[in-house]
Scaffold this motif. Structure first.
Motif, PDB file in Angstrom:
ATOM      1  N   LEU A 111      47.031  40.111  57.594  1.00  0.00           N
ATOM      2  CA  LEU A 111      46.384  40.446  56.334  1.00  0.00           C
ATOM      3  C   LEU A 111      46.932  39.541  55.241  1.00  0.00           C
ATOM      4  O   LEU A 111      48.139  39.484  55.013  1.00  0.00           O
ATOM      5  N   LEU A 112      46.049  38.796  54.576  1.00  0.00           N
ATOM      6  CA  LEU A 112      46.465  37.913  53.492  1.00  0.00           C
ATOM      7  C   LEU A 112      46.309  38.567  52.124  1.00  0.00           C
ATOM      8  O   LEU A 112      47.136  38.372  51.244  1.00  0.00           O
ATOM      9  N   TYR A 113      45.215  39.309  51.947  1.00  0.00           N
ATOM     10  CA  TYR A 113      44.990  39.953  50.652  1.00  0.00           C
ATOM     11  C   TYR A 113      44.151  41.201  50.855  1.00  0.00           C
ATOM     12  O   TYR A 113      43.200  41.188  51.637  1.00  0.00           O
ATOM     13  N   HIS A 114      44.512  42.269  50.152  1.00  0.00           N
ATOM     14  CA  HIS A 114      43.780  43.523  50.286  1.00  0.00           C
ATOM     15  C   HIS A 114      43.763  44.253  48.955  1.00  0.00           C
ATOM     16  O   HIS A 114      44.738  44.244  48.199  1.00  0.00           O
ATOM     17  N   ARG A 115      42.610  44.869  48.652  1.00  0.00           N
ATOM     18  CA  ARG A 115      42.479  45.733  47.488  1.00  0.00           C
ATOM     19  C   ARG A 115      41.364  46.727  47.753  1.00  0.00           C
ATOM     20  O   ARG A 115      40.292  46.353  48.237  1.00  0.00           O
ATOM     21  N   GLU A 116      41.608  47.988  47.476  1.00  0.00           N
ATOM     22  CA  GLU A 116      40.608  49.014  47.696  1.00  0.00           C
ATOM     23  C   GLU A 116      39.349  48.726  46.881  1.00  0.00           C
ATOM     24  O   GLU A 116      39.420  48.418  45.695  1.00  0.00           O
ATOM     25  N   GLY A 117      38.188  48.807  47.533  1.00  0.00           N
ATOM     26  CA  GLY A 117      36.926  48.574  46.856  1.00  0.00           C
ATOM     27  C   GLY A 117      36.527  47.116  46.743  1.00  0.00           C
ATOM     28  O   GLY A 117      35.432  46.804  46.268  1.00  0.00           O
ATOM     29  N   SER A 138      35.754  34.421  46.806  1.00  0.00           N
ATOM     30  CA  SER A 138      34.850  34.941  45.784  1.00  0.00           C
ATOM     31  C   SER A 138      34.796  36.456  45.874  1.00  0.00           C
ATOM     32  O   SER A 138      34.789  37.022  46.964  1.00  0.00           O
ATOM     33  N   GLU A 139      34.766  37.089  44.723  1.00  0.00           N
ATOM     34  CA  GLU A 139      34.620  38.549  44.673  1.00  0.00           C
ATOM     35  C   GLU A 139      33.212  38.889  44.234  1.00  0.00           C
ATOM     36  O   GLU A 139      32.714  38.382  43.223  1.00  0.00           O
ATOM     37  N   ILE A 140      32.559  39.770  45.010  1.00  0.00           N
ATOM     38  CA  ILE A 140      31.189  40.198  44.681  1.00  0.00           C
ATOM     39  C   ILE A 140      31.099  41.721  44.636  1.00  0.00           C
ATOM     40  O   ILE A 140      30.037  42.295  44.869  1.00  0.00           O
ATOM     41  N   SER A 141      32.231  42.387  44.340  1.00  0.00           N
ATOM     42  CA  SER A 141      32.280  43.848  44.362  1.00  0.00           C
ATOM     43  C   SER A 141      31.314  44.464  43.359  1.00  0.00           C
ATOM     44  O   SER A 141      30.576  45.395  43.683  1.00  0.00           O
ATOM     45  N   SER A 142      31.310  43.972  42.131  1.00  0.00           N
ATOM     46  CA  SER A 142      30.413  44.469  41.093  1.00  0.00           C
ATOM     47  C   SER A 142      30.186  43.351  40.092  1.00  0.00           C
ATOM     48  O   SER A 142      30.916  42.362  40.065  1.00  0.00           O
ATOM     49  N   LYS A 143      29.157  43.496  39.247  1.00  0.00           N
ATOM     50  CA  LYS A 143      28.816  42.440  38.307  1.00  0.00           C
ATOM     51  C   LYS A 143      29.972  42.121  37.373  1.00  0.00           C
ATOM     52  O   LYS A 143      30.160  40.966  36.965  1.00  0.00           O
ATOM     53  N   ASP A 144      30.762  43.115  37.036  1.00  0.00           N
ATOM     54  CA  ASP A 144      31.888  42.903  36.125  1.00  0.00           C
ATOM     55  C   ASP A 144      33.009  42.095  36.771  1.00  0.00           C
ATOM     56  O   ASP A 144      33.854  41.535  36.061  1.00  0.00           O
ATOM     57  N   THR A 145      33.035  42.042  38.098  1.00  0.00           N
ATOM     58  CA  THR A 145      34.140  41.355  38.787  1.00  0.00           C
ATOM     59  C   THR A 145      33.699  40.078  39.489  1.00  0.00           C
ATOM     60  O   THR A 145      34.498  39.456  40.176  1.00  0.00           O
ATOM     61  N   TRP A 146      32.409  39.673  39.349  1.00  0.00           N
ATOM     62  CA  TRP A 146      31.963  38.444  39.994  1.00  0.00           C
ATOM     63  C   TRP A 146      32.831  37.267  39.548  1.00  0.00           C
ATOM     64  O   TRP A 146      32.984  36.995  38.352  1.00  0.00           O
ATOM     65  N   ALA A 147      33.394  36.548  40.493  1.00  0.00           N
ATOM     66  CA  ALA A 147      34.254  35.406  40.159  1.00  0.00           C
ATOM     67  C   ALA A 147      34.692  34.716  41.440  1.00  0.00           C
ATOM     68  O   ALA A 147      34.603  35.271  42.536  1.00  0.00           O
ATOM     69  N   GLY A 200      37.272  44.761  51.566  1.00  0.00           N
ATOM     70  CA  GLY A 200      38.661  45.168  51.463  1.00  0.00           C
ATOM     71  C   GLY A 200      39.639  44.017  51.337  1.00  0.00           C
ATOM     72  O   GLY A 200      40.750  44.217  50.881  1.00  0.00           O
ATOM     73  N   GLY A 201      39.239  42.802  51.744  1.00  0.00           N
ATOM     74  CA  GLY A 201      40.174  41.702  51.604  1.00  0.00           C
ATOM     75  C   GLY A 201      39.913  40.548  52.547  1.00  0.00           C
ATOM     76  O   GLY A 201      38.801  40.338  53.010  1.00  0.00           O
ATOM     77  N   VAL A 202      40.987  39.792  52.850  1.00  0.00           N
ATOM     78  CA  VAL A 202      40.918  38.605  53.694  1.00  0.00           C
ATOM     79  C   VAL A 202      41.964  38.716  54.796  1.00  0.00           C
ATOM     80  O   VAL A 202      43.132  39.020  54.530  1.00  0.00           O
ATOM     81  N   GLN A 203      41.549  38.484  56.044  1.00  0.00           N
ATOM     82  CA  GLN A 203      42.449  38.475  57.187  1.00  0.00           C
ATOM     83  C   GLN A 203      42.436  37.103  57.835  1.00  0.00           C
ATOM     84  O   GLN A 203      41.609  36.249  57.501  1.00  0.00           O
ATOM     85  N   TYR A 204      43.377  36.879  58.770  1.00  0.00           N
ATOM     86  CA  TYR A 204      43.359  35.623  59.513  1.00  0.00           C
ATOM     87  C   TYR A 204      43.709  35.877  60.973  1.00  0.00           C
ATOM     88  O   TYR A 204      44.397  36.832  61.314  1.00  0.00           O
TER      89      TYR A 204
END
Length: 257
Positions: free
Chosen positions: A157-163, A184-193, A141-145
């Protein structure tokens, strides 16, 4: 050197004595760890809780004063300690650690600098959005501190996005500029980055495309981003300032986490 293993142990290797010591050996699943001076922080996957403990001086080292800081209610993929004291550089008032928490502008009158903050954040030497020392928590869901400058409360909450599934996280503060959140995003192969977030504008931009990583770290003095590539079985470096990239280690056998 600190690490966790699959046998519910949290261990360390002392470089001076070339000896391995077990710090904790409990019915606990230690995951990501981070160290500040003599304080050790880690995430317990069994209880979904962030803990801290004091590391004793001398040999053999051991931990005392273990305390639960925060229960996340979900798994953390990486826990990282951040301190903007690392960005000290000499030559101007704005190069003094903690002069301003966001942007320092030189001035012709005493004290020869002015602190500025993002729109909507009160302008004073330390803007209210981020403390100078904190733990970054990457999770679904995102990054907290969690602030280490105040009593432990609910994380910000620093960054949040559903899924969104965040694999790893760190932060980088270019000299005289706004801090950047590197994740790094590992949600799906299309969004790996591997992406960067300007926390003052909430603007996301892509640094490295198509990479699946659960481990990254930024060298604050050079802007070098070190990261693992699980698919290509490699460890790489990418410079955030120059955009130069290089493979450092390649493993033909097992995947590197």
């Amino acid at each position: 050197l600190f690490w966790t293993d699959n046998f519910e142990k949290l261990s360390c290797y002392v470089l001076e004595t070339k000896s391995i010591y077990t710090l904790t050996d409990l019915s606990s699943s230690h995951r990501s760890i981070s160290v500040l001076d003599n304080i050790l922080y880690w995430f317990d996957a069994y209880t979904d809780t962030v803990y801290s403990a004091t590391i004793s001086p001398g040999y053999p080292p051991y931990t005392t004063n273990t305390a639960a800081l925060y229960r996340t209610k979900q798994a953390i993929t990486q826990l990282t300690f951040i301190s903007y004291n690392w960005t000290a550089r000499a030559s101007s008032p704005c190069d003094t650690p903690n002069t301003c928490s966001f942007l320092c502008l030189l001035s012709s009158s005493y004290p020869y600098y002015t602190c500025t903050c993002p729109v909507g954040i009160e302008s004073h030497p330390h803007c209210s959005l981020l403390p100078s020392r904190f733990l970054l928590l990457s999770l679904h869901g995102g990054v907290q501190y969690i602030s280490l400058d105040t009593d432990y409360t609910l994380p910000g909450l620093l960054y949040h996005r559903e899924g969104l599934i965040v694999g790893a996280v760190d932060a980088y503060r270019p000299p005289g500029a706004v801090p950047l959140l590197i994740w790094s995003e590992i949600s799906s192969k299309d969004t790996w980055a591997i992406n960067q977030l300007d926390i003052s504008t909430n603007t996301v931009s892509e640094l490295v495309e198509g990479v699946f990583t659960r481990g990254l770290a930024v060298d604050q003095s050079t802007g070098n981003l070190f990261y693992t590539d699980r698919i290509n079985r490699s460890v790489n470096v990418y410079n955030i300032n120059t955009r130069a990239m290089k493979m450092l280690v390649h493993n033909d056998g097992k995947r590197i986490k």
